[in-house]
Design a protein around this motif. Structure first.
Motif, PDB file in Angstrom:
ATOM      1  N   PRO B  26     -51.057  59.249  34.497  1.00  0.00           N
ATOM      2  CA  PRO B  26     -51.985  60.101  33.759  1.00  0.00           C
ATOM      3  C   PRO B  26     -52.892  59.280  32.852  1.00  0.00           C
ATOM      4  O   PRO B  26     -52.444  58.308  32.239  1.00  0.00           O
ATOM      5  CB  PRO B  26     -51.069  60.995  32.926  1.00  0.00           C
ATOM      6  N   GLY B  27     -54.144  59.638  32.792  1.00  0.00           N
ATOM      7  CA  GLY B  27     -55.086  58.973  31.918  1.00  0.00           C
ATOM      8  C   GLY B  27     -55.688  57.717  32.513  1.00  0.00           C
ATOM      9  O   GLY B  27     -56.613  57.133  31.949  1.00  0.00           O
ATOM     10  N   ASP B  61     -47.746  65.570  40.255  1.00  0.00           N
ATOM     11  CA  ASP B  61     -46.984  66.218  39.180  1.00  0.00           C
ATOM     12  C   ASP B  61     -45.806  67.015  39.737  1.00  0.00           C
ATOM     13  O   ASP B  61     -45.599  68.178  39.389  1.00  0.00           O
ATOM     14  CB  ASP B  61     -47.885  67.158  38.365  1.00  0.00           C
ATOM     15  N   LYS B  76     -55.593  73.095  42.185  1.00  0.00           N
ATOM     16  CA  LYS B  76     -56.053  73.527  40.865  1.00  0.00           C
ATOM     17  C   LYS B  76     -56.067  72.353  39.894  1.00  0.00           C
ATOM     18  O   LYS B  76     -56.819  72.333  38.932  1.00  0.00           O
ATOM     19  CB  LYS B  76     -55.134  74.619  40.321  1.00  0.00           C
ATOM     20  N   LYS B  77     -55.188  71.372  40.145  1.00  0.00           N
ATOM     21  CA  LYS B  77     -55.096  70.216  39.250  1.00  0.00           C
ATOM     22  C   LYS B  77     -56.089  69.118  39.598  1.00  0.00           C
ATOM     23  O   LYS B  77     -56.499  68.355  38.727  1.00  0.00           O
ATOM     24  CB  LYS B  77     -53.685  69.602  39.331  1.00  0.00           C
ATOM     25  N   CYS B  78     -56.414  69.016  40.909  1.00  0.00           N
ATOM     26  CA  CYS B  78     -57.282  67.925  41.357  1.00  0.00           C
ATOM     27  C   CYS B  78     -58.633  68.489  41.778  1.00  0.00           C
ATOM     28  O   CYS B  78     -58.712  69.240  42.738  1.00  0.00           O
ATOM     29  CB  CYS B  78     -56.690  67.220  42.572  1.00  0.00           C
ATOM     30  N   SER B 153     -61.055  72.611  34.747  1.00  0.00           N
ATOM     31  CA  SER B 153     -60.203  71.876  33.797  1.00  0.00           C
ATOM     32  C   SER B 153     -59.134  71.073  34.523  1.00  0.00           C
ATOM     33  O   SER B 153     -57.940  71.257  34.293  1.00  0.00           O
ATOM     34  CB  SER B 153     -59.523  72.833  32.812  1.00  0.00           C
ATOM     35  N   PRO B 154     -59.556  70.202  35.419  1.00  0.00           N
ATOM     36  CA  PRO B 154     -58.573  69.503  36.247  1.00  0.00           C
ATOM     37  C   PRO B 154     -57.856  68.407  35.462  1.00  0.00           C
ATOM     38  O   PRO B 154     -58.386  67.905  34.464  1.00  0.00           O
ATOM     39  CB  PRO B 154     -59.440  68.879  37.339  1.00  0.00           C
ATOM     40  N   ASP B 155     -56.660  68.071  35.914  1.00  0.00           N
ATOM     41  CA  ASP B 155     -55.976  66.916  35.353  1.00  0.00           C
ATOM     42  C   ASP B 155     -56.459  65.640  36.036  1.00  0.00           C
ATOM     43  O   ASP B 155     -56.383  64.561  35.467  1.00  0.00           O
ATOM     44  CB  ASP B 155     -54.467  67.064  35.553  1.00  0.00           C
ATOM     45  N   TYR B 156     -56.891  65.799  37.282  1.00  0.00           N
ATOM     46  CA  TYR B 156     -57.337  64.637  38.050  1.00  0.00           C
ATOM     47  C   TYR B 156     -58.717  64.909  38.626  1.00  0.00           C
ATOM     48  O   TYR B 156     -58.984  65.997  39.126  1.00  0.00           O
ATOM     49  CB  TYR B 156     -56.371  64.360  39.205  1.00  0.00           C
ATOM     50  N   ILE B 186     -59.544  61.647  30.898  1.00  0.00           N
ATOM     51  CA  ILE B 186     -59.215  62.324  32.153  1.00  0.00           C
ATOM     52  C   ILE B 186     -58.795  61.278  33.188  1.00  0.00           C
ATOM     53  O   ILE B 186     -59.273  60.141  33.162  1.00  0.00           O
ATOM     54  CB  ILE B 186     -60.425  63.140  32.654  1.00  0.00           C
ATOM     55  N   THR B 187     -57.873  61.647  34.057  1.00  0.00           N
ATOM     56  CA  THR B 187     -57.460  60.727  35.117  1.00  0.00           C
ATOM     57  C   THR B 187     -58.520  60.745  36.213  1.00  0.00           C
ATOM     58  O   THR B 187     -58.885  61.797  36.712  1.00  0.00           O
ATOM     59  CB  THR B 187     -56.113  61.175  35.713  1.00  0.00           C
TER      60      THR B 187
END
Ligand SMILES: Nc1ncnc2c1ncn2[C@@H]1O[C@H](COP(=O)(O)OP(=O)(O)OP(=O)(O)O)[C@@H](O)[C@H]1O
Ligand SMILES: [Mg+2]
Lengths: 220, 244, 224
Positions: B26-27, B61, B76-78, B153-156, B186-187
């Motif tokens: 992450p990050g 994840d 939804k995350k990517c 609002s993705p994490d990746y 953000i990643t």
């Protein structure tokens, strides 16, 4: 059940019908092509009256059903002293009606000719007639082989409607066969396939011809 | 965290990815470099489940990408940004951005629109929300593409050569935005041919060659004479890229 | 001789009835035909095994044979085969529906295929499901592409309805035939009938132009 054997003895009648269909088609294809060419040229000419006449011709004949036109011709022509049989009434009406579609197709072909080529020809001092005869029309017609082909295949399918004015072409002949054999299902299924295969074959030939004629601009 | 384990991907007889092992924390800001056809896009598309993987595993994840039921959550995350933008031409800029947030994340329309406005403002497109994609320049389209991805609002964030269909001036405007994003935690996984850009934003460089990871190094080591550059294939690639 | 009776006010009623029959059958077969055409197109798009290919093959034959023969097949052939009764109107609706469906399927397929598939992938990457993609992305764009083609098809099918007069449906054309046989005034009867079709076609064209405007806003905005 499906039984095609009873039809075989009626093959000669069917072939007679096919010959009439072929004759009407060939004559009307030539006729509609010539009429179409004339009206297409009128449509792109500088003469306002020619353009208007051509516009109305195309618009009218593309928006009135063929069967209405053929009844009009069949019952109307004798009233004005023109006595021709169903065969020639068919050829005449088909030529005029399909001519409208041919005109539209040829016009599109003409409008598609690269303006640069025409300019170049003008710069060499060719007369307008020469430019049309030697440059615009040859190009327009070669690129229109496929769309014109579809117009004429439609013409062939439309010949079936001539059975409504008693012409014994394919459909007319089949109607008689259907009622004498009492096998309407088999006869009409066969007829659907016959027309289908005929038009598939013709579209194939047209596609090959089109590709052959347009080889020179394959790159684009 | 994205964990990729012995990932293989074939197209028919063609082996495109030949056993990729990769972990993205992450990050992290990671750039993937490599020659044309080395499998960079395919790798990115596998992470998003746009390509079915042949063997191996991708876990995002804790969610398995190859499981239909979990893929939706992964997506939804990517979020992806595409080389050709691939905006929906029949929707306005604002609708392009809000479609998925409203229909997938069940955001209120007004809320989604407000967020879209903010995002557009951050990429300098404040007054363009009612334009259609065809009315925008390439660089503007790609900025919308980035907003569309960020609206989830993705994490990746997965970026596939997002500037390679843009001319230099527009490339700069898009890269500037990405640089800002990279600094915001953000990643990011970015496939790119912009070596300087990769060097500037990345924590880590992965070099793909013929479907395998040839090198996976922190950025400074990758560009070091004794590190990545000691490999002749990488040296050759870099000199070719900077020679363009 | 039996004819030469001149026109009566009742001929106008006949004309109106024929018009109603033509328009009614046109509308019914267009609605059913387009609905079936969409289904055929979708089986093809989603590559439904066997069904997709089979339906496409049938529609090829429907497109490549005369509608008149198809009418005969349905009106004379099917009752003989299945030993059932079919009224001319039923035969007309069945045939024209099939024919419209065949051409409609082609329009559906080509307008769906005209959509850039990469944006569908983009939508998938944002976790949109296939139904949502069909509704929000494929449908609005393909409708915009399809409308002018559907209008062209409708104008064509309107003319095709005239063929049902041959199996005895008292449509506009059949009314023309009846009145013409009685009055022997082809130069009055057929221009009126032809003119009616012409005006109907023009009305369809106008309606189509309005629909086109409504559904393809983004193209105009973009100036393409
Ligand atoms: N859908 C597909 N079907 C068949 N082969 C494919 C497909 N997608 C990609 N390939 C092949 O897989 C290989 C890797 O493609 P990929 O797009 O991942 O390369 P890349 O590293 O992104 O290259 P580039 O820098 O040119 O974008 C190429 O040989 C390509 O032809
Ligand atoms: Mg790529």
């Amino acid at each position: 059940m499906l039984d095609l054997s009873s039809m075989s003895e009626h093959m000669p009648a069917f072939i007679d019908g096919f010959i009439i269909t072929a004759e009407v088609s060939i004559i009307s294809i030539l006729g509609s092509f010539l009429i179409g060419l004339v009206f297409a040229l009128m449509r792109v000419s500088d003469n306002h009256i020619f353009r208007t006449i051509s516009y109305w011709y195309v618009d009218l004949f593309r928006n009135i059903p063929f069967i209405v036109l053929i009844f009009f011709a069949y019952y109307g022509l004798p009233e004005v002293g023109v006595y021709i049989d169903a065969f020639w009434t068919g050829c005449l009406t088909l030529s005029v009606a399909v001519g409208a579609y041919a005109a539209e197709t040829i016009r599109a072909g003409i409008l598609n000719v690269d303006k640069g080529i025409i300019e170049a020809a003008k710069s060499f001092g060719f007369s307008k007639l020469k430019i049309y005869r030697k440059i615009i029309l040859p190009i327009a017609l070669t690129t229109s082989v496929r769309p014109l082909g579809s117009v004429f295949i439609n013409l062939i399918l439309t010949t079936s409607i001539l059975s409504a004015i008693t012409l014994g072409e394919l459909t007319g002949a089949s109607k008689i066969i259907a009622s004498t054999t009492f096998r309407p299902f088999e006869v009409y299924v066969f007829l659907v396939f016959f027309y289908g295969i005929l038009t598939f074959a013709l579209s194939g030939v047209i596609a090959i011809w089109h590709r052959h004629l347009n080889k020179y601009n394959e790159a684009n | 965290m994205i964990e990729i384990d012995k990932l293989c991907k074939n197209f028919g007889d063609l082996e495109v990815l030949k056993g990729i092992d990769l972990t993205i924390r992450p990050g992290e800001v990671m750039s993937i470099l490599g020659g044309s056809g080395s499998g960079k896009s395919t790798l990115l598309r596998c992470i998003n489940g746009l390509e079915e993987i042949t063997s191996g595993k991708i876990i995002v994840d804790g969610l398995d990408v190859s499981r239909k039921s979990e893929l939706r959550e992964v997506r939804k995350k990517c979020s992806m940004v595409f080389q050709q933008f691939d905006l929906y031409p029949h929707l306005t800029v604002s609708e392009n951005i809000t479609l998925a947030p409203i229909s997938v994340l069940d955001l209120e329309k007004s809320e989604a629109e407000k967020k879209a406005e903010e995002l557009l403002e951050s990429v300098g497109l404040t007054d363009r929300s009612h334009y259609y994609p065809a009315q925008l320049s390439g660089g503007q389209k790609q900025r919308v593409g980035i907003c569309r991805a960020l609206a989830m609002s993705p994490d990746y964030l997965l970026l596939d050569e997002v500037t390679s269909s843009l001319d230099p001036e527009m490339t700069a405007e898009v890269l500037d935005i990405l640089k800002k994003l990279a600094g915001q935690g953000i990643t990011m996984i970015s496939v790119t041919h912009e070596i300087e850009f990769a060097r500037e934003i990345s924590d880590r460089i992965v070099f793909l060659d013929d479907g395998k990871i040839l090198n996976d190094l922190p950025t400074s080591e990758f560009f070091d004479e004794n590190g990545g550059l000691s490999d002749p294939r990488i040296a050759k690639f870099l000199s070719k890229m900077s020679g363009r | 001789m039996y004819g030469e009776q001149g026109f009566t006010a009742y001929d106008f009623v006949l004309w109106a009835e024929g018009l109603g029959v033509s328009v009614g059958i046109f509308l019914a077969s267009s609605v059913f035909g387009l609905a079936i055409g969409i289904l055929i197109g979708l089986t093809r798009y989603y590559k439904v095994p066997v069904l997709g290919k089979l339906l496409m093959m049938i529609s090829e034959f429907l497109k490549n044979s005369p509608v008149l023969v198809q009418l005969f097949l349905v009106y004379f052939g099917i009752p003989a085969l299945l030993e059932i009764d079919i009224t001319p109107i039923q035969a007309a609706i069945i045939t024209l529906t099939g024919n419209t469906a065949a051409f409609g399927a082609v329009i559906v397929i080509s307008s769906v295929e005209a959509i850039d598939t990469k944006q569908l992938e983009a939508a998938r990457s944002f976790a949109m499901d296939e139904w949502l993609i069909l509704k929000k992305i494929i449908y609005p764009q393909s409708v915009a592409i399809a409308i002018p083609l559907v209008v062209g098809l409708a104008i064509n099918q309107l003319q095709v309805t005239s063929l049902i007069s041959v199996i005895g449906v008292v449509d506009l054309t059949r009314v023309g035939d009846i009145v013409n046989q009685r009055t022997f005034e082809p130069f009055i009867v057929w221009p009126i009938i032809g003119g009616t079709y012409f005006i109907l076609a023009k009305l369809l064209g106008l309606l189509g132009a309005r629909l086109e405007k409504k559904f393809s806003a983004y193209r105009y905005q973009a100036g393409i």
